[in-house]
Design a protein around this motif. Structure first.
Motif, PDB file in Angstrom:
ATOM      1  N   CYS A  57      -6.192  -3.657  -5.377  1.00 48.47           N
ATOM      2  CA  CYS A  57      -5.725  -3.842  -3.989  1.00 48.47           C
ATOM      3  C   CYS A  57      -6.025  -5.265  -3.520  1.00 48.47           C
ATOM      4  CB  CYS A  57      -6.424  -2.871  -3.050  1.00 48.47           C
ATOM      5  SG  CYS A  57      -6.163  -1.148  -3.461  1.00 48.47           S
ATOM      6  N   CYS A 101      -0.501   4.922   0.908  1.00 47.01           N
ATOM      7  CA  CYS A 101      -1.825   5.258   0.381  1.00 47.01           C
ATOM      8  C   CYS A 101      -2.580   6.141   1.376  1.00 47.01           C
ATOM      9  CB  CYS A 101      -2.591   3.951   0.161  1.00 47.01           C
ATOM     10  SG  CYS A 101      -4.324   4.190  -0.259  1.00 47.01           S
ATOM     11  N   LYS A 131     -12.659  -2.766  -1.341  1.00 43.97           N
ATOM     12  CA  LYS A 131     -11.369  -2.224  -1.782  1.00 43.97           C
ATOM     13  C   LYS A 131     -11.312  -2.268  -3.314  1.00 43.97           C
ATOM     14  CE  LYS A 131      -8.542  -4.866   0.640  1.00 43.97           C
ATOM     15  NZ  LYS A 131      -7.362  -5.371   1.340  1.00 43.97           N
ATOM     16  N   CYS A 133      -5.818  -1.189   6.208  1.00 46.74           N
ATOM     17  CA  CYS A 133      -6.498  -0.359   5.219  1.00 46.74           C
ATOM     18  C   CYS A 133      -7.804   0.157   5.822  1.00 46.74           C
ATOM     19  CB  CYS A 133      -6.777  -1.218   3.985  1.00 46.74           C
ATOM     20  SG  CYS A 133      -7.922  -0.448   2.842  1.00 46.74           S
ATOM     21  N   CYS A 168       0.841  -1.215   0.000  1.00 51.23           N
ATOM     22  CA  CYS A 168       0.000   0.000   0.000  1.00 51.23           C
ATOM     23  C   CYS A 168       0.868   1.253   0.000  1.00 51.23           C
ATOM     24  CB  CYS A 168      -0.919  -0.006   1.213  1.00 51.23           C
ATOM     25  SG  CYS A 168      -1.951  -1.471   1.287  1.00 51.23           S
TER      26      CYS A 168
HETATM   27  S1  SF4 Z   1      -5.593  -1.815   0.231  1.00 54.70           S
HETATM   28 FE1  SF4 Z   1      -5.682  -0.255  -1.412  1.00 54.70          FE
HETATM   29  S2  SF4 Z   1      -7.067   1.317  -0.616  1.00 54.70           S
HETATM   30 FE2  SF4 Z   1      -6.434   0.081   1.134  1.00 54.70          FE
HETATM   31  S3  SF4 Z   1      -4.626   1.132   2.008  1.00 54.70           S
HETATM   32 FE3  SF4 Z   1      -3.873  -0.393   0.562  1.00 54.70          FE
HETATM   33  S4  SF4 Z   1      -3.616   0.674  -1.408  1.00 54.70           S
HETATM   34 FE4  SF4 Z   1      -4.972   1.939  -0.081  1.00 54.70          FE
END
Ligand code: SF4
Length: 354
Positions: free
Chosen positions: A103, A79, A99, A88, A35
């Motif tokens: 991802c 992210c 998501k 996340c 991420c």
């Molecule tokens: S899974 Fe995707 S939306 Fe969630 S933190 Fe990671 S990159 Fe960002």
């Protein structure tokens, strides 16, 4: 244009059955590296962006660099939705199905072949390289390979395969060759011997000395800049004998977490696993032919081994050093910088494969 009567059709590529490489192991430990800016965070679809913007106005937008919609990154390269505990925020609040597709998929991928859909894995992710991981479970990972309608889709489809510039082969001929190469790796033959190609071949219109300087100068204050500068230092070390002065170690936080949870492995195991997946993923077929892929892999393997050797000399644990090195050679290998180098490698006809 009319086809010759006896011309054989290339068998159609398909995504079923789902196939995993024997010996491939992976589970997500949530190390959080995927991420971050180890790669562009995306692409995402416009509807995904609209949904995510309801949660955070800084969710992302159109990127001129990637020519697509991408997730936004914070100042630390993570992210917008990555929380301090490496989880996340979208997943935590709404569940994994909310998501973006990309991802849910990473580090997995799917390549459609005439034999079925091959599940592939990226090795820049310490969840893939470090620690005790179970064998990749096809049914489990299938859930990450579907679109919002529940349909399995491929990232890539295999077209014509060539051993070298003038030697096309059928998919079934390739499978025979590949089976032998993977068996050698399984038996513990050194990956450099399995690849069996000269690293650092001549480059049309350039020299390794110039390229080392270009890569070192590409350092731009980002983590990728550190990775590419390290790559350049390693090239200079290997081709000119100049002791490297590493610009730092990119994305170390995720490797700190991964090292704490991981029993030790050897660097040789990690390299063998990486080469096996490079062969299995058929990524090489995008780069003209297998002879070119062998030269590319022989070169990047030597660079990865050199970086590992240097880090081990600084008392970094061997498997962690190799995992960091694989991250570097994979992200640089996927960049435009390396695409140009690879396509200008002067590669001779395929030597007989063992
Ligand atoms: S899974 Fe995707 S939306 Fe969630 S933190 Fe990671 S990159 Fe960002």
């Amino acid at each position: 244009m009319a086809k010759k009567k006896n011309q054989k059709k290339t068998p159609k590529s398909k995504v079923r059955p789902l196939l995993s490489r024997p010996g491939a192991q992976y589970t997500c430990f949530g190390d959080g590296l995927c991420c971050t800016d180890i790669h562009g965070l995306g692409p995402i679809t416009k509807p995904e962006l609209v949904q995510l913007r309801k949660l955070d106005k800084e969710a992302g937008g159109y990127s001129e660099d990637f020519e697509d919609y991408m997730l936004g990154t914070a100042a630390d390269g993570g992210c917008t939705f990555l929380m301090p505990d490496q989880k996340c925020a979208v997943h935590a609040q709404f569940g994994p199905e909310h998501k973006p597709d990309g991802c849910r998929r990473f580090p997995l991928g799917l390549v459609a072949t005439p034999g079925g859909g091959r599940i592939t894995t990226e090795h820049r992710c310490p969840c893939r390289t470090l620690g005790k991981r179970p064998d990749l479970d096809v049914d489990e990972v299938a859930q990450s390979l579907v679109d919002r309608g529940g349909r399995i889709y491929a990232d890539r489809r295999i077209g014509r395969l060539k051993l070298d510039k003038s030697k096309p082969i059928s998919f079934s001929q390739w499978v025979e060759i590949e089976t032998e190469l993977l068996a050698q790796l399984e038996r513990g033959v050194a990956p450099s011997a399995v690849i069996d190609a000269q690293p650092f071949p001549e480059i049309s219109g350039n020299t390794w000395k110039n390229l080392a300087e270009e890569f070192i100068e590409a350092k731009d204050g980002t983590q990728f800049g550190v990775a590419i500068a390290w790559f350049g230092e390693a090239i200079r070390w290997l081709t000119q004998g100049k002791t490297p002065r590493p610009p730092g170690r990119p994305w170390t936080d995720a490797f700190d977490r991964a090292e704490r949870r991981s029993p030790k492995r050897t660097a040789a195991e990690l390299f063998s696993d990486w080469i096996a997946d490079e062969i299995w993923s058929l990524k090489w077929s995008e780069h003209a032919h297998f002879a070119r892929a062998r030269a590319d892999l022989a070169t990047r393997l030597e660079i990865a081994e050199a970086i590992t050797q240097h880090l081990v000399g600084l008392s970094v644990r061997e498997d962690r050093a190799a995992a960091e090195a694989l991250l570097i050679v994979e992200v640089v290998g996927d960049s435009d910088h390396w695409t140009d180098v690879r396509s200008n490698m002067k590669v001779k006809k395929t030597r007989a494969l063992n």
